[in-house]
Design a protein around this motif. Structure first.
Motif, PDB file in Angstrom:
ATOM      1  N   PRO A 123       7.273 -18.831  11.009  1.00  0.00           N
ATOM      2  CA  PRO A 123       8.153 -17.711  10.652  1.00  0.00           C
ATOM      3  C   PRO A 123       7.831 -17.135   9.276  1.00  0.00           C
ATOM      4  N   GLY A 124       7.920 -15.830   9.174  1.00  0.00           N
ATOM      5  CA  GLY A 124       7.678 -15.145   7.912  1.00  0.00           C
ATOM      6  C   GLY A 124       7.056 -13.788   8.153  1.00  0.00           C
ATOM      7  N   GLN A 125       6.848 -13.056   7.077  1.00  0.00           N
ATOM      8  CA  GLN A 125       6.267 -11.717   7.161  1.00  0.00           C
ATOM      9  C   GLN A 125       4.752 -11.840   6.980  1.00  0.00           C
ATOM     10  N   GLY A 126       4.069 -12.375   7.961  1.00  0.00           N
ATOM     11  CA  GLY A 126       2.657 -12.686   7.844  1.00  0.00           C
ATOM     12  C   GLY A 126       1.765 -11.499   7.561  1.00  0.00           C
ATOM     13  N   LEU A 127       1.874 -10.459   8.346  1.00  0.00           N
ATOM     14  CA  LEU A 127       0.994  -9.303   8.190  1.00  0.00           C
ATOM     15  C   LEU A 127       1.223  -8.607   6.851  1.00  0.00           C
ATOM     16  N   LEU A 128       2.467  -8.475   6.467  1.00  0.00           N
ATOM     17  CA  LEU A 128       2.792  -7.824   5.200  1.00  0.00           C
ATOM     18  C   LEU A 128       2.328  -8.668   4.011  1.00  0.00           C
ATOM     19  N   THR A 129       2.514  -9.980   4.072  1.00  0.00           N
ATOM     20  CA  THR A 129       2.073 -10.865   2.997  1.00  0.00           C
ATOM     21  C   THR A 129       0.553 -10.852   2.888  1.00  0.00           C
ATOM     22  N   LEU A 130      -0.125 -10.872   4.002  1.00  0.00           N
ATOM     23  CA  LEU A 130      -1.583 -10.793   4.027  1.00  0.00           C
ATOM     24  C   LEU A 130      -2.054  -9.483   3.405  1.00  0.00           C
ATOM     25  N   PHE A 131      -1.407  -8.392   3.746  1.00  0.00           N
ATOM     26  CA  PHE A 131      -1.752  -7.073   3.201  1.00  0.00           C
ATOM     27  C   PHE A 131      -1.582  -7.039   1.685  1.00  0.00           C
ATOM     28  N   LEU A 132      -0.456  -7.556   1.187  1.00  0.00           N
ATOM     29  CA  LEU A 132      -0.218  -7.532  -0.257  1.00  0.00           C
ATOM     30  C   LEU A 132      -1.191  -8.439  -1.006  1.00  0.00           C
ATOM     31  N   GLY A 133      -1.592  -9.535  -0.391  1.00  0.00           N
ATOM     32  CA  GLY A 133      -2.617 -10.383  -1.001  1.00  0.00           C
ATOM     33  C   GLY A 133      -3.932  -9.641  -1.144  1.00  0.00           C
ATOM     34  N   LEU A 134      -4.292  -8.870  -0.139  1.00  0.00           N
ATOM     35  CA  LEU A 134      -5.528  -8.073  -0.213  1.00  0.00           C
ATOM     36  C   LEU A 134      -5.413  -6.979  -1.270  1.00  0.00           C
ATOM     37  N   SER A 180       6.505 -24.446   5.425  1.00  0.00           N
ATOM     38  CA  SER A 180       6.932 -23.313   6.245  1.00  0.00           C
ATOM     39  C   SER A 180       8.189 -22.664   5.675  1.00  0.00           C
ATOM     40  N   VAL A 181       9.169 -23.455   5.300  1.00  0.00           N
ATOM     41  CA  VAL A 181      10.416 -22.914   4.751  1.00  0.00           C
ATOM     42  C   VAL A 181      10.152 -22.256   3.394  1.00  0.00           C
ATOM     43  N   ALA A 182       9.346 -22.899   2.549  1.00  0.00           N
ATOM     44  CA  ALA A 182       9.017 -22.325   1.240  1.00  0.00           C
ATOM     45  C   ALA A 182       8.264 -21.003   1.397  1.00  0.00           C
ATOM     46  N   GLY A 183       7.325 -20.957   2.315  1.00  0.00           N
ATOM     47  CA  GLY A 183       6.595 -19.715   2.573  1.00  0.00           C
ATOM     48  C   GLY A 183       7.498 -18.616   3.078  1.00  0.00           C
ATOM     49  N   PHE A 184       8.442 -18.967   3.930  1.00  0.00           N
ATOM     50  CA  PHE A 184       9.382 -17.983   4.459  1.00  0.00           C
ATOM     51  C   PHE A 184      10.259 -17.418   3.338  1.00  0.00           C
ATOM     52  N   ILE A 185      10.777 -18.308   2.491  1.00  0.00           N
ATOM     53  CA  ILE A 185      11.617 -17.860   1.370  1.00  0.00           C
ATOM     54  C   ILE A 185      10.796 -17.011   0.404  1.00  0.00           C
ATOM     55  N   PHE A 186       9.568 -17.452   0.094  1.00  0.00           N
ATOM     56  CA  PHE A 186       8.716 -16.681  -0.797  1.00  0.00           C
ATOM     57  C   PHE A 186       8.408 -15.314  -0.207  1.00  0.00           C
ATOM     58  N   SER A 187       8.162 -15.277   1.096  1.00  0.00           N
ATOM     59  CA  SER A 187       7.824 -13.986   1.709  1.00  0.00           C
ATOM     60  C   SER A 187       8.993 -13.013   1.620  1.00  0.00           C
ATOM     61  N   ILE A 188      10.188 -13.522   1.699  1.00  0.00           N
ATOM     62  CA  ILE A 188      11.342 -12.631   1.605  1.00  0.00           C
ATOM     63  C   ILE A 188      11.564 -12.177   0.165  1.00  0.00           C
ATOM     64  N   LEU A 189      11.524 -13.114  -0.774  1.00  0.00           N
ATOM     65  CA  LEU A 189      11.819 -12.774  -2.176  1.00  0.00           C
ATOM     66  C   LEU A 189      10.614 -12.193  -2.906  1.00  0.00           C
TER      67      LEU A 189
END
Length: 140
Positions: free
Chosen positions: A84-95, A22-31
């Motif tokens: 916690p994290g930017q879920g919708l935005l990360t999902l969008f960029l993956g697509l 969770s923490v790694a995903g949150f940091i990755f989503s920000i950076l």
């Protein structure tokens, strides 16, 4: 609730693993997500709508790496819808990174959402990049 607490007490390593992911995903989503958003050209979505003007990478290795990175972002985005994290935005960029049938329809649907447009342009503004130019859609 008691069952969850019992499971956490029995398997503290699982809780530690989930916390680390969770923490790694949150940091990755920000950076990572902010880097990816600032890396795309400001007219990406205008070019995206016209298949003849889009640059294509024909090298199979590049396609494989791009699709794998997109799949990882989609998975992280789904997880970040809960944690916690930017879920919708990360999902969008993956697509955006992946290649699959119907990709343009999905992206066109998602970039109509004001929250996606606002988030993308907010990140670009923070990175000192010009805002995205989005196509104007006709109401259906």
């Amino acid at each position: 609730m008691n069952r969850i607490l019992e499971m956490v007490m029995q398997y503290p390593s699982v809780l530690a693993g989930v916390t680390i992911v969770s923490v790694a995903g949150f940091i990755f989503s920000i950076l990572g997500v902010s880097w990816l958003v600032s890396w795309l050209p400001s007219n990406y979505f205008m070019l995206f709508d016209n298949p003849t003007s889009r640059p294509r990478l024909f090298r199979p290795r590049v396609q494989i790496v791009k699709n794998m990175a997109g799949a990882v972002l989609v998975c992280l985005g789904l997880v970040m819808l809960i944690v916690p994290g930017q879920g919708l935005l990360t999902l969008f960029l993956g697509l955006v990174l992946m290649n699959f049938p119907g990709k343009r329809k999905v992206i066109r649907f998602l970039i109509r959402l004001k929250t996606i447009q606002t988030s993308l342009n907010w990140i670009r503004r923070k990175k000192g990049r010009p805002p995205f130019v989005f196509p104007i859609f006709k109401n259906r």
